[in-house]
Design an enzyme around this catalytic site. Structure first.
Site, PDB file in Angstrom:
ATOM      1  N   GLY A  47       2.171   0.715 -11.031  1.00 54.40           N
ATOM      2  CA  GLY A  47       3.317  -0.166 -11.268  1.00 54.40           C
ATOM      3  C   GLY A  47       4.121  -0.268  -9.990  1.00 54.40           C
ATOM      4  O   GLY A  47       3.568  -0.122  -8.896  1.00 54.40           O
ATOM      5  N   HIS A  50      -4.274  -5.320 -12.769  1.00 57.06           N
ATOM      6  CA  HIS A  50      -4.395  -4.412 -11.609  1.00 57.06           C
ATOM      7  C   HIS A  50      -3.063  -3.820 -11.197  1.00 57.06           C
ATOM      8  O   HIS A  50      -2.994  -3.003 -10.283  1.00 57.06           O
ATOM      9  CB  HIS A  50      -5.034  -5.129 -10.432  1.00 57.06           C
ATOM     10  CG  HIS A  50      -4.063  -5.872  -9.541  1.00 57.06           C
ATOM     11  ND1 HIS A  50      -3.157  -6.798 -10.005  1.00 57.06           N
ATOM     12  CD2 HIS A  50      -3.867  -5.803  -8.200  1.00 57.06           C
ATOM     13  CE1 HIS A  50      -2.457  -7.269  -9.003  1.00 57.06           C
ATOM     14  NE2 HIS A  50      -2.856  -6.690  -7.892  1.00 57.06           N
ATOM     15  N   GLY A  51      -1.977  -4.234 -11.852  1.00 59.69           N
ATOM     16  CA  GLY A  51      -0.662  -3.713 -11.460  1.00 59.69           C
ATOM     17  C   GLY A  51       0.410  -4.348 -12.319  1.00 59.69           C
ATOM     18  O   GLY A  51       0.120  -4.849 -13.414  1.00 59.69           O
ATOM     19  N   MET A 107       7.301   1.078  -7.405  1.00 60.34           N
ATOM     20  CA  MET A 107       7.572   2.451  -6.955  1.00 60.34           C
ATOM     21  C   MET A 107       8.739   3.125  -7.696  1.00 60.34           C
ATOM     22  O   MET A 107       8.963   4.311  -7.505  1.00 60.34           O
ATOM     23  CB  MET A 107       7.814   2.481  -5.448  1.00 60.34           C
ATOM     24  CG  MET A 107       8.978   1.666  -5.003  1.00 60.34           C
ATOM     25  SD  MET A 107       9.033   1.601  -3.214  1.00 60.34           S
ATOM     26  CE  MET A 107      10.288   0.361  -2.985  1.00 60.34           C
ATOM     27  N   HIS A 116       0.837  -1.205   0.000  1.00 57.37           N
ATOM     28  CA  HIS A 116       0.000   0.000   0.000  1.00 57.37           C
ATOM     29  C   HIS A 116       0.874   1.257   0.000  1.00 57.37           C
ATOM     30  O   HIS A 116       1.943   1.281   0.585  1.00 57.37           O
ATOM     31  CB  HIS A 116      -0.925  -0.004   1.224  1.00 57.37           C
ATOM     32  CG  HIS A 116      -1.939  -1.104   1.151  1.00 57.37           C
ATOM     33  ND1 HIS A 116      -2.622  -1.559   2.248  1.00 57.37           N
ATOM     34  CD2 HIS A 116      -2.367  -1.842   0.100  1.00 57.37           C
ATOM     35  CE1 HIS A 116      -3.444  -2.538   1.868  1.00 57.37           C
ATOM     36  NE2 HIS A 116      -3.300  -2.726   0.575  1.00 57.37           N
ATOM     37  N   LEU A 142       1.066   5.878  -0.921  1.00 53.72           N
ATOM     38  CA  LEU A 142       0.636   7.150  -1.498  1.00 53.72           C
ATOM     39  C   LEU A 142       1.780   7.555  -2.425  1.00 53.72           C
ATOM     40  O   LEU A 142       2.944   7.414  -2.057  1.00 53.72           O
ATOM     41  CB  LEU A 142       0.497   8.235  -0.425  1.00 53.72           C
ATOM     42  CG  LEU A 142      -0.386   7.932   0.778  1.00 53.72           C
ATOM     43  CD1 LEU A 142      -0.244   9.046   1.812  1.00 53.72           C
ATOM     44  CD2 LEU A 142      -1.827   7.799   0.330  1.00 53.72           C
ATOM     45  N   GLU A 143       1.448   8.052  -3.593  1.00 52.61           N
ATOM     46  CA  GLU A 143       2.527   8.387  -4.524  1.00 52.61           C
ATOM     47  C   GLU A 143       2.243   9.719  -5.203  1.00 52.61           C
ATOM     48  O   GLU A 143       1.134   9.931  -5.710  1.00 52.61           O
ATOM     49  CB  GLU A 143       2.664   7.272  -5.562  1.00 52.61           C
ATOM     50  CG  GLU A 143       3.935   7.341  -6.386  1.00 52.61           C
ATOM     51  CD  GLU A 143       4.168   6.055  -7.186  1.00 52.61           C
ATOM     52  OE1 GLU A 143       4.639   5.065  -6.597  1.00 52.61           O
ATOM     53  OE2 GLU A 143       3.875   6.056  -8.389  1.00 52.61           O
ATOM     54  N   ASN A 178     -10.111  -5.964  -5.709  1.00 49.16           N
ATOM     55  CA  ASN A 178     -10.364  -7.237  -5.017  1.00 49.16           C
ATOM     56  C   ASN A 178     -11.830  -7.239  -4.623  1.00 49.16           C
ATOM     57  O   ASN A 178     -12.192  -6.755  -3.534  1.00 49.16           O
ATOM     58  CB  ASN A 178      -9.552  -7.335  -3.714  1.00 49.16           C
ATOM     59  CG  ASN A 178      -8.117  -7.763  -3.912  1.00 49.16           C
ATOM     60  OD1 ASN A 178      -7.701  -8.044  -5.019  1.00 49.16           O
ATOM     61  ND2 ASN A 178      -7.374  -7.823  -2.829  1.00 49.16           N
TER      62      ASN A 178
END
Lengths: 486, 140
Positions: A384, A409-410, A386, A208, A210-211, A335
């Site tokens: 993607g 999803h990634g 980090m 998890h 924040l970016e 999910n």
């Protein structure tokens, strides 16, 4: 643990593979895997394909058991698994949703350019880290009594907005408006309540984050512009979290109950993590009612975090929100199980679609897509790793036909956490990222080592396959400027 | 640790997994619990006190999973980090574990991995060379 795949794998074309139906294994349908040769190399080395095969054994499955291009080994369903079930003859399974119910991602756009934040990244990440509790066992700032908790569970993001955490626009561009109908707070246990009450508004840990990002390349100017993505260099912000301990407990409780239900209904399963019950049984209905509560909690969680993030930006940049932007582009759950109508063999049919590590990406015209985007298709947000990039995509008609409107999803992991930690210390990972101008703030260095770029597949390759096979189409690529990890 | 009882980490692409073995069920629960704590903790503080946990479930895999889930839930539900585990009673479908704990605030630095759940994935207790052996996948 599941065995490495020993079945038959047929190549359909450059991006699709078939696991033919094998009745001796108990399969009631075939498996379809979306991958190119390179991505398939990884899948052959673990048990993800066995998990695709296991899902194909579940009763009442409609269409194939599917794996998206970011697929990897999970538990129960593979990560990146999609399966739809008939409402009369099919099942609902917590193993097809996962523990972190409504783990999901949201993307916000700003009116800022990279140079507006470049000198403030340390202050911004410090402020975000301070204001949004992150890490193992962290508690949030919100005190919920039973009445308020019930409202969160029933109304999700809508509850958060009525409490002042956001605005109507946020609801309009959140999947399902930020809550699923059918949530029943009486369907979840006291333990789930106890775990959920103190954790609303917390990021959690693991993958998890924040970016703070900036737009690296725009692939569709018109679509991007409609979503407020105007220029390369424009700052965006991404939030990735879910339903925290409440979701895990709902899943745990349901798995225990549904072990018995599977026996009661005579359902023979190749993996106990696929425990399930008929969709229309009391056990199946109870799981859905509890899962919907957790999904709604997940949306409220991301909404509250968004509010605190906006406050942090205002404080650090010394500007009002009207000058910053930070408008929500879209919020997706990756999910979850949902009731949806799809075309099957030329007929409209209502199905229970499970997406575990997969994103809904409905094509143009669907009424579930917010009116402002309806002619474009549903936005899908694909984070993607980090150190590389994340993507903004759009749903397609092809996805409606191929995957019940689902996409990846990634990036998908390619290396175990243990191996990733052995390769580099978290401090080295941090140092390398910072050397490339990516500011990192994390609750734990081990998490950084586990989440290093080399532990993931190449997200651009995953997106390339996704785009070429038509599961969703590219709108914009964003690269990271700063990351806050739990 | 003798060869008759022990644990080791097992590779898993997405999550974390362990293999544990012991001569009897009590030992297997203890080894699996220690394996889980070994993944979660690094240089934990000394045990501050012990708590007693009761777990129930059909004998075998279900009881084992229920024990591990109860131990894990101490973090969120009680704010206590489990550090040591001993099975003090095991009869039929019930197990009693004595768990050495540390308050979360004192163990936060030591808690390096957030195991969120204990899965049933591929769960099977097998007999191997006179020992009981199990592999468990944890969601992280």
């Amino acid at each position: 643990m599941a065995k490495q795949f020993e079945g038959t794998l047929e190549k359909i074309d450059d991006y699709r593979w078939r696991i033919p139906r094998d009745e001796s294994y108990g399969m009631v349908t075939e498996g379809i895997v979306f991958a190119d040769e390179e991505l398939m190399k990884d899948l052959r080395t673990d048990a993800a394909l066995t998990q695709v095969q296991n899902v194909a054994c579940m009763p009442g499955i409609v269409g194939p058991s599917m794996a998206m291009p970011d697929c990897h080994y999970g538990y129960g369903f593979p990560i990146g698994g999609v399966a739809a079930f008939d409402l009369n003859e099919g099942v609902i399974s917590p193993g097809g949703v996962g523990y972190d119910i409504n783990c999901g991602v949201r993307l916000l756009r700003t009116d800022l350019e990279e140079q507006d934040v470049r000198g403030k990244l340390q202050e911004l990440t410090d402020s975000l880290f301070r204001e949004i509790p992150a890490g193992v066992g962290e508690k949030g700032k919100i005190q919920l009594d039973e009445k308020e908790l019930r409202r969160v569970l029933e109304r999700g993001s809508e509850w958060a907005v009525t409490q002042g955490y956001g605005n109507e626009n946020d609801l309009e561009v959140t999947e399902d408006g930020g809550f699923i109908e059918g949530a029943d707070p009486d369907a979840i246990s006291d333990h789930a309540r106890e775990r959920g009450r103190p954790q609303l508004g917390t990021l959690g840990s693991g993958n998890h984050f924040l970016e703070i990002q900036c737009v690296d390349r725009i692939y569709d100017d018109e679509a991007a512009s409609r979503m407020g993505i105007l220029d390369e260099g424009q700052v965006t912000v991404m939030v990735h979290t879910g339903s925290r301990g409440l979701g895990y407990q709902v899943c745990d409780d349901a798995l225990k109950q549904l072990q018995r239900a599977a026996q009661k209904y005579g359902i023979d399963l190749p993996d106990r993590q696929l425990a399930c019950a008929p969709v229309d049984s009391p056990e199946g209905e109870s799981y859905f009612a509890g899962m919907a509560c957790a999904a709604n909690y997940g949306w409220a969680n991301r909404q509250i975090i968004t509010h605190w993030m906006r406050e942090a930006f205002e404080r650090v940049l010394g500007r009002g929100i009207s000058q910053i932007g930070l408008q929500l582009v879209y919020d997706v759950a990756h999910n979850v199980a949902k009731f949806e109508e799809h075309e099957v063999n030329g007929r409209r049919q209502r199905l229970c679609v499970h997406r575990k590590g997969a994103t809904r990406c409905f094509g143009p015209g669907r009424e579930e897509v917010p009116e402002r985007y309806r002619d474009l298709g549903q936005p899908a947000i694909i984070p993607g790793d980090m150190g590389t990039a994340s993507w903004l995509m759009l749903g397609t008609d092809e996805a409606m036909q191929l995957t019940f409107g689902s996409t990846c999803h990634g990036a998908g992991r390619t290396m175990s956490r243990t191996a990733a930690k052995k390769r580099q210390h978290g401090r080295e990972v941090q140092s390398e990222l910072e050397g490339r101008g990516i500011r990192v703030r994390s609750a734990g260095l081990k998490t950084l080592a586990e989440e290093a770029s080399y532990a993931y597949k190449d997200v651009d390759r995953v997106i390339g396959v996704t785009d070429r096979v038509g599961l969703s189409r590219r709108v914009a690529r964003m690269r990271p400027l700063a990351v806050v990890k739990g | 640790m003798s060869d008759c009882a022990g644990f080791e980490a097992v590779e898993h692409t997405g999550d974390l997994a362990i293999r544990a073995w012991a001569t009897d069920m009590s030992g297997l629960i203890e080894q699996a619990a220690r394996a889980m704590l070994d993944l979660m903790l690094e240089d934990p503080p000394n045990v501050a006190r012990t708590v007693e946990l009761r777990a129930e479930g059909p004998e075998g895999e279900d009881l084992l999973i229920d024990c591990l889930r109860s131990i894990l839930s101490l973090i969120d539900l009680e704010g206590l980090v489990p550090v040591t585990v001993e099975v003090t009673e095991l009869e039929g479908e019930e197990a009693v574990c004595e768990v050495g704990v540390v308050p979360l605030e004192e163990a936060r630095q030591a808690l390096v991995e957030d195991i969120k759940a204990v899965t049933y994935h591929g769960l099977e207790i097998r007999k191997r060379e006179g020992n009981l052996e199990v592999e468990i996948v944890f969601d992280v």
